[in-house]
Design a protein around this motif. Structure first.
Motif, mmCIF file in Angstrom:
data_model
loop_
_atom_site.group_PDB
_atom_site.id
_atom_site.type_symbol
_atom_site.label_atom_id
_atom_site.label_comp_id
_atom_site.label_asym_id
_atom_site.label_seq_id
_atom_site.Cartn_x
_atom_site.Cartn_y
_atom_site.Cartn_z
ATOM 1 N N LEU A 65 -5.431 22.485 -14.398
ATOM 2 C CA LEU A 65 -4.076 21.966 -14.597
ATOM 3 C C LEU A 65 -4.177 20.723 -15.475
ATOM 4 O O LEU A 65 -4.559 19.652 -15.018
ATOM 5 N N ARG A 66 -3.846 20.885 -16.735
ATOM 6 C CA ARG A 66 -4.119 19.855 -17.740
ATOM 7 C C ARG A 66 -3.548 18.494 -17.357
ATOM 8 O O ARG A 66 -4.247 17.491 -17.362
ATOM 9 N N GLY A 67 -2.283 18.445 -17.010
ATOM 10 C CA GLY A 67 -1.664 17.163 -16.708
ATOM 11 C C GLY A 67 -2.284 16.470 -15.514
ATOM 12 O O GLY A 67 -2.507 15.256 -15.523
ATOM 13 N N LEU A 68 -2.599 17.243 -14.475
ATOM 14 C CA LEU A 68 -3.167 16.656 -13.269
ATOM 15 C C LEU A 68 -4.589 16.171 -13.512
ATOM 16 O O LEU A 68 -5.009 15.143 -12.970
ATOM 17 N N GLU A 69 -5.338 16.886 -14.335
ATOM 18 C CA GLU A 69 -6.697 16.452 -14.661
ATOM 19 C C GLU A 69 -6.667 15.144 -15.452
ATOM 20 O O GLU A 69 -7.503 14.260 -15.252
ATOM 21 N N GLU A 70 -5.708 15.005 -16.349
ATOM 22 C CA GLU A 70 -5.577 13.764 -17.119
ATOM 23 C C GLU A 70 -5.220 12.600 -16.204
ATOM 24 O O GLU A 70 -5.682 11.471 -16.402
ATOM 25 N N LEU A 71 -4.399 12.873 -15.195
ATOM 26 C CA LEU A 71 -4.052 11.836 -14.227
ATOM 27 C C LEU A 71 -5.292 11.381 -13.463
ATOM 28 O O LEU A 71 -5.513 10.181 -13.266
ATOM 29 N N LYS A 72 -6.118 12.327 -13.053
ATOM 30 C CA LYS A 72 -7.345 11.981 -12.327
ATOM 31 C C LYS A 72 -8.269 11.118 -13.178
ATOM 32 O O LYS A 72 -8.960 10.237 -12.664
ATOM 33 N N ASN A 73 -8.276 11.367 -14.483
ATOM 34 C CA ASN A 73 -9.165 10.617 -15.367
ATOM 35 C C ASN A 73 -8.771 9.148 -15.482
ATOM 36 O O ASN A 73 -9.576 8.317 -15.917
ATOM 37 N N LEU A 74 -7.530 8.819 -15.113
ATOM 38 C CA LEU A 74 -7.098 7.419 -15.147
ATOM 39 C C LEU A 74 -7.733 6.611 -14.020
ATOM 40 O O LEU A 74 -7.817 5.385 -14.097
ATOM 41 N N LYS B 126 -11.988 4.847 -9.222
ATOM 42 C CA LYS B 126 -12.507 4.899 -7.852
ATOM 43 C C LYS B 126 -12.044 6.190 -7.181
ATOM 44 O O LYS B 126 -10.894 6.319 -6.778
ATOM 45 N N LYS B 127 -12.962 7.135 -7.072
ATOM 46 C CA LYS B 127 -12.646 8.420 -6.457
ATOM 47 C C LYS B 127 -13.603 8.676 -5.295
ATOM 48 O O LYS B 127 -14.775 8.291 -5.347
ATOM 49 N N LEU C 202 -4.054 8.277 -3.661
ATOM 50 C CA LEU C 202 -3.608 9.645 -3.898
ATOM 51 C C LEU C 202 -4.597 10.604 -3.245
ATOM 52 O O LEU C 202 -5.802 10.515 -3.485
ATOM 53 N N ALA C 203 -4.092 11.506 -2.432
ATOM 54 C CA ALA C 203 -4.946 12.499 -1.775
ATOM 55 C C ALA C 203 -4.540 13.887 -2.241
ATOM 56 O O ALA C 203 -3.352 14.216 -2.295
ATOM 57 N N VAL D 157 0.853 -1.189 0.000
ATOM 58 C CA VAL D 157 0.000 0.000 0.000
ATOM 59 C C VAL D 157 0.888 1.238 0.000
ATOM 60 O O VAL D 157 1.790 1.360 0.831
ATOM 61 N N ILE D 158 0.644 2.140 -0.934
ATOM 62 C CA ILE D 158 1.373 3.411 -0.998
ATOM 63 C C ILE D 158 0.356 4.543 -0.903
ATOM 64 O O ILE D 158 -0.591 4.602 -1.691
ATOM 65 N N ILE D 159 0.546 5.426 0.069
ATOM 66 C CA ILE D 159 -0.340 6.578 0.249
ATOM 67 C C ILE D 159 0.461 7.848 -0.023
ATOM 68 O O ILE D 159 1.453 8.118 0.655
ATOM 69 N N LEU D 160 0.044 8.603 -1.012
ATOM 70 C CA LEU D 160 0.698 9.870 -1.350
ATOM 71 C C LEU D 160 -0.263 11.008 -1.017
ATOM 72 O O LEU D 160 -1.308 11.155 -1.653
ATOM 73 N N ASP D 161 0.098 11.799 -0.026
ATOM 74 C CA ASP D 161 -0.743 12.915 0.389
ATOM 75 C C ASP D 161 -0.270 14.203 -0.282
ATOM 76 O O ASP D 161 0.881 14.316 -0.702
ATOM 77 N N GLU D 162 -1.169 15.158 -0.409
ATOM 78 C CA GLU D 162 -0.875 16.471 -0.985
ATOM 79 C C GLU D 162 -0.243 16.346 -2.374
ATOM 80 O O GLU D 162 0.773 16.972 -2.683
ATOM 81 N N VAL D 163 -0.867 15.544 -3.203
ATOM 82 C CA VAL D 163 -0.364 15.334 -4.562
ATOM 83 C C VAL D 163 -0.340 16.641 -5.350
ATOM 84 O O VAL D 163 0.474 16.811 -6.269
#
Length: 245
Positions: free
Chosen positions: A158-167, A170-171, A150-151, A84-90
């Motif tokens: 922010l184009r790149g970050l929005e594309e990442l979210k689209n991957l 489960k949100k 990812l939190a 399990v990997i938790i990344l906060d404040e992405v």
């Protein structure tokens, strides 16, 4: 590519050998670029120790993702669920003026996310993955058992970050606080502030004005609300101290 040479070397490691320190630096995830970019170095990681170098100065997403998914595979083989990997404040990935660093950060998050989603494409090496004149690795080691969380606070445009979210399918979105809930938070914040500065006081009218201004400016985003309120308390406290001198 990574884990097999590493485990073989671990079995035969000589603690008195200078190269063992470089090896443990590699295991701990520290950059080994100083031992990789000098072809004449006796401690050069790639070649001298037969394990690929870890970089912090250029693209190395495949290396790090490969190691993490490999650890998740080993954990599963040992009878555990995986890793399990938790990344906060992405969202802090956007806090850089260097576009190259931003792009590399996005590439890392995208590669790790797609590996966690068990993307078949990332289990093989393609010629377009070549970088740093170093033989690449797949992004995923065999069948990954990786739970990636990812939190992030809300980000917009922010184009790149929005594309990442689209991957990510489960949100979970946290709802905004109601005004009544924020007022309770505000009262508690004021009490905590008074504990830090016992002589601080504001009248009811000023207290209400700060609350309304913070609510409007923050658009009910809690972090911004607390930041605005605390800075307003500071301003009134310091300005009152100046007036009494």
């Amino acid at each position: 590519c990574f884990l097999t040479p590493m485990l073989k070397r671990l079995k035969d490691i000589d603690l008195s050998d200078m190269q063992s320190e470089v090896f443990w630096q590699w295991v701990e995830g520290e950059s080994t670029k100083n031992y990789a970019i000098d072809p004449l170095s006796p401690f050069r990681v790639r070649g001298g120790q037969r394990i690929p170098a870890l970089y912090d100065f250029s693209t190395a997403t495949d290396f790090y993702s490969y190691i993490l998914t490999g650890l998740s595979f080993l954990a599963h083989q040992l009878g555990l669920g995986g890793l399990v990997i938790i990344l906060d404040e992405v969202e802090t990935i956007t806090h850089t003026w260097n576009y190259s660093d931003y792009t590399r950060g996005l590439n890392f998050l995208e590669g790790l996310t797609r590996s966690a989603l068990n993307c078949a494409e990332l289990k093989r090496i393609e010629s377009r993955m070549l970088h740093n004149r170093v033989r690449p690795t797949p992004y995923s080691y065999r069948e990954p058992h990786l739970l990636l969380i990812l939190a992030t606070t809300p980000t917009h445009g922010l184009r790149g970050l929005e594309e990442l979210k689209n991957l990510i399918d489960k949100k979970t979105y946290l709802r905004n606080f109601t005004e009544a809930e924020i007022e309770v938070i505000y009262d508690n914040l004021l009490e905590v502030y008074k504990c830090a500065y016992p002589h601080f006081s504001i009248d009811a009218s000023r207290r209400e004005n700060i609350f309304k201004a913070a609510l409007q400016r923050s658009k009910r985003e809690l972090r911004e609300f607390i930041k605005f309120s605390s800075e307003a308390f500071d301003w009134f406290r310091l300005s009152s101290a100046e007036n009494t001198e």
